[in-house]
Design an enzyme around this catalytic site. Structure first.
Site, short mmCIF file in Angstrom:
data_model
loop_
_atom_site.label_atom_id
_atom_site.label_comp_id
_atom_site.label_asym_id
_atom_site.label_seq_id
_atom_site.Cartn_x
_atom_site.Cartn_y
_atom_site.Cartn_z
N TRP A 362 -4.13 -0.34 -1.89
CA TRP A 362 -5.33 0.53 -1.29
C TRP A 362 -4.94 1.38 -0.37
O TRP A 362 -5.37 2.18 0.26
CB TRP A 362 -6.61 0.03 -1.14
N ASP A 363 -3.51 1.10 0.01
CA ASP A 363 -2.89 1.74 1.37
C ASP A 363 -2.94 3.21 1.08
O ASP A 363 -2.93 4.03 2.11
CB ASP A 363 -1.66 1.39 1.35
N GLU A 501 -10.16 -10.15 2.99
CA GLU A 501 -9.10 -11.05 2.32
C GLU A 501 -9.05 -12.44 2.62
O GLU A 501 -8.61 -13.41 1.88
CB GLU A 501 -7.63 -10.56 2.22
N GLN A 623 -9.18 -8.45 8.87
CA GLN A 623 -9.01 -7.05 8.95
C GLN A 623 -10.22 -6.43 8.58
O GLN A 623 -11.42 -7.16 8.28
CB GLN A 623 -8.10 -6.26 8.08
#
Length: 805
Positions: A362-363, A501, A623
């Site tokens: 998804w970067d 995550e 994150q």
């Protein structure tokens, strides 16, 4: 860690530091959007210190390994035969080995402006012979099939015969990442290794599963100080997977010997070729010398920097200016204009190493905004990578029992799910199930990328074609994934994982998946709204044809509107959005205790698993998760989104949410501090600036303790540039207006940049006193600029200046 010496355009490492070499080689990688080569010394052997990797974008191969008594198939970005191989030795001495000489001077220099990397060396060998060696290397940005290197070798206190060896090494494997080394890494079968003529070498290979033909040809020439050839009798070294030349040559004390090596790389996937081997031979035979290649290479980079550079002005800002340019540089090396004609995505770790196996994540969500406003044609090409894999996404959805298209969390060659089935915890040595593939929010990221591209470019052709088809298929998926709760009178999404995550299941469940991840649910509602807007953009004929082909009825469209309005979002006390349903029931972690015990707690999940514990039990995020909403959308848009879903959301609670999750985040992803810096930009500029500077150092200082050497973090690099480009400049595209609401941190005096919007180039200057917008002269419609609630039009060649209060 000692950081490199910098100025605005040049990064320099001084002194030989073997423990840092993998990091330096990753950061000094050179590439052109087709292939890249790590910044290892040309004479180095791959091992624990050096890794001489070369990677072609989009070139994958699958191998099966026996792991924890299971057969696991992995797909990797292939490490190509090593074309660098160039070394020398005195006739009675040893090949140059960095660990076996005494260093009198050592400098490794990366010139960003010209995309040239080199070594400046002065060393003494065991026989007390002193030698100076200066090298330069380029991966040509004009002709994407070519690369070249140059050596200038000068004996300081001796004369005699040396042996120069130039070769192509096909024995390479994928062995860079330590935790992957027990997996099968042999991806190439050598077809041919020979010397076609006196100057050249050719090595042809084939990936042993995907069966892509590769050909590399090199040409090596030697020149004396006066420019005359310094040729001796060459000896061919021919082995089954290696071919080289050994060239004896006389050198004189104080006199310079110049060595040029030019390489051409072709593959069976290239267009307008007959045969890769023949093309490589022809290209290297016809290529000019190093100086001419350097000249045309520099011209090409000058054009890239003209539209991509960003100038900062603040006291002592040379290092930050250099690092921002380094980040732009690596993005352009990974996805350049040469990528447009290729079927490729943007690998999360660039073409700089083997971590994440070269997969696409998804970067893109962090990469595309920069490309949209600089080189949007690259964004369109990368979006087409997703479109070409729409069939695979449809199959994945169908096999999982859903309609529409379900894109994979990790993508590679053909769009199947490439996420690991199990992964290694290097702290404990245990192989563990990997459930991160349940991050269905990748589908929302793709819709977001399409929509933002359309907003910036106004590309109706793409939107009416590939863009609309992907958006509608993803909307079908979200609608079928959502289930209706009679008790709540709302729709839910269960059994998934969010961006965090760390959390992939509930601690009291034996099966994976979380319910009602807030970010995923809100993004699903937004995607369904965008699908509704997309159908309204289409002309009646296109709308009818597309809906009919995708088997979407008017009843489906009505259901999408209903689901988007009735999506469930979990909250807990004081207006805090729950990361997922039940999050508030998890335990608090002793953050100060773990920091004191371990110092580096980026990867709390690994630490806790080693202790026999489970991060799923705690309010601890790797994150940003909930905060991604405030990263992607303005406060006004967030308020509208929640209102659409039937919730009253007070923007005044955003700082409270930010504070809540900031205290519970380990920043185990390099993307995390970018998001936190962004969401704090309005409420706490000092803290935002601190996090921005931390994010800048993510790769240069290798803050995660060894990960950058395995490949740079491309999303984090692009994200830092985007923080300045859009966040601090307050730049937002909304309703066909380019809005500005600048709020520079106190330390940042001024930003100057160039952006591309709706087919026009705009020069933007922002400081604490004024905003200046100037259009380049071009036969294009006026641009609408919005500031302080007012909209102004600027015509071609026009300029407007706005005072900042």
């Amino acid at each position: 860690m000692k950081l490199p010496k910098t100025d605005g355009w040049q990064m320099e490492y001084q002194e030989w530091a073997p423990a840092q070499q993998d990091l330096r080689e990753a950061l000094c990688t050179l590439g052109n959007g087709r292939f890249a080569t790590r910044g290892a010394f040309a004479g180095a052997q791959a091992g624990d210190i050096h890794y001489t990797g070369t990677y072609m974008i989009g070139l994958y191969n699958r191998r099966t390994s026996l792991v924890a008594e299971r057969e696991i198939e992995n797909e990797d970005l292939v490490n190509l035969p090593n074309w660098l191989c160039l070394n020398f030795k005195p006739e009675d001495g040893d090949w140059l080995d960095f660990d076996q000489v005494e260093w009198l001077e050592y400098r490794q220099v990366l010139d960003l402006r010209n995309a040239v990397m080199g070594y400046h060396l002065h060393f003494r060998d065991r026989q007390q012979r002193e030698t100076r060696l200066c090298t330069r290397r380029l991966i040509h940005m004009g002709d994407s099939h070519l690369a070249a290197l140059e050596w200038r070798l000068q004996p300081v206190n001796w004369s005699g015969t040396i042996i120069v060896r130039s070769a192509i090494d096909g024995t390479v494997e994928n062995q860079e990442v330590e935790r992957y080394r027990k997996l099968e890494g042999k991806h190439l079968r050598i077809l041919e290794a020979r010397s076609p003529d006196r100057e050249s070498l050719l090595l042809r290979s084939l990936t042993n599963q995907s069966e892509v033909q590769l050909a590399q040809a090199v040409r090596t020439r030697l020149y004396r100080e006066d420019g005359s050839p310094a040729e001796g009798d060459r000896r061919v070294i021919a082995e089954p997977e290696y071919v080289g030349h050994e060239l004896p040559v006389e050198v004189e004390q104080g006199r310079e010997l110049r060595i040029e090596k030019v390489m051409a790389l072709f593959s069976g996937r290239d267009r307008a070729i007959s045969h890769p081997g023949q093309e490589a031979e022809n290209a290297v035979g016809q290529a000019p010398g190093f100086d001419e290649l350097l000249r045309t290479h520099m011209q090409a980079w000058k054009r890239y920097w003209h539209c991509s550079d960003m100038e900062l002005e603040y006291p002592g800002g040379d290092r930050q200016q250099l690092i921002l340019r380094l980040h732009i540089f690596h993005l352009l090396q990974t996805t350049s204009l040469h990528s447009i004609d290729l079927d490729v995505g943007a690998p999360a770790r660039g073409l700089h190493g083997e971590a994440y196996r070269g997969h696409i994540f998804w970067d893109e969500l962090f990469i595309f905004p920069l490309l949209n406003l600089r080189l949007p044609q690259i964004t369109r090409s990368l979006l087409m990578y997703r479109y070409r894999r729409l069939g695979a996404a449809r199959r994945a959805a169908r096999e999982a029992g859903y309609r529409g298209a379900m894109y994979p969390w990790q993508s590679g060659s053909n769009g199947r799910e490439e996420s690991q089935v199990i992964h290694l915890n290097p702290e404990s040595g245990n192989w563990l199930p990997d459930n991160t593939y349940r991050q269905r929010h990748i589908n929302a990221a793709i819709v977001h990328n399409i929509w933002r591209y359309y907003q910036v470019t106004g590309d109706t052709e793409f939107m009416a074609g590939a863009g609309a088809e992907m958006i509608l298929e993803i909307a079908l998926f979200w609608a079928s994934l959502a289930t209706y709760s009679q008790a709540r009178q709302r729709y839910e999404i269960c059994g998934i994982a969010g961006p965090d995550e760390f959390h992939t299941r509930y601690p009291d469940r034996d099966w994976p998946g979380l319910d009602n991840n807030a970010y995923t649910n809100v993004m699903a509602s937004w995607c369904l709204q965008i699908a509704d807007k997309t159908t309204a953009l289409l002309c009646p004929t296109r709308r009818r044809d597309l809906l009919e082909r995708l088997d979407i009825s008017e009843r489906d469209l009505a259901e999408w509107r209903r689901i988007s309005r009735k999506m469930f979002v979990p909250f807990h006390e004081h207006g805090i959005i729950s990361q997922f349903e039940g999050y508030e029931k998890l335990r608090e972690l002793d953050w100060s205790g773990y920091r004191e015990k371990y110092q580096d707690i980026h990867r709390l999940d690994r630490i806790l698993e080693k202790e026999g514990d489970d991060v799923n039990r705690y309010k601890a995020s790797k994150q940003a998760d909930v905060l991604m909403l405030f990263f992607l959308f303005s406060a006004e848009m967030i308020e509208d989104l929640f209102a659409h879903m039937g919730y009253r959301f007070d923007p005044e609670t955003i700082p409270r949410n930010v504070d809540y999750y900031q205290k519970r985040t380990s920043h185990g992803s390099t993307l995390s501090k970018i998001v936190h810096s962004w969401v704090l930009a309005r409420s706490d500029r000092r803290q935002s600036w601190r996090l921005f500077k931390d994010a800048l150092l993510s790769d240069v200082a290798d803050v995660q303790g060894g990960t950058t050497g395995e490949g740079i973090h491309l999303g984090a690099m692009a994200g830092t540039v985007d923080l300045v480009m859009r966040c601090y400049s307050g730049l937002e595209v909304r309703d066909d207006v380019l809005w500005f609401n600048p709020l520079l941190p106190d330390q940042l005096r001024q930003v100057r940049q160039k952006i591309h919007y709706r087919g026009q180039w705009l020069d933007i200057l922002v400081n604490h006193q004024r905003l200046t917008v100037e259009l380049e002269p071009a036969p294009c419609p006026p641009v609408k600029i919005g500031i302080c609630g007012q909209v102004f039009e600027i015509g071609q060649g026009g300029k407007r200046e706005f005072r900042m209060n």
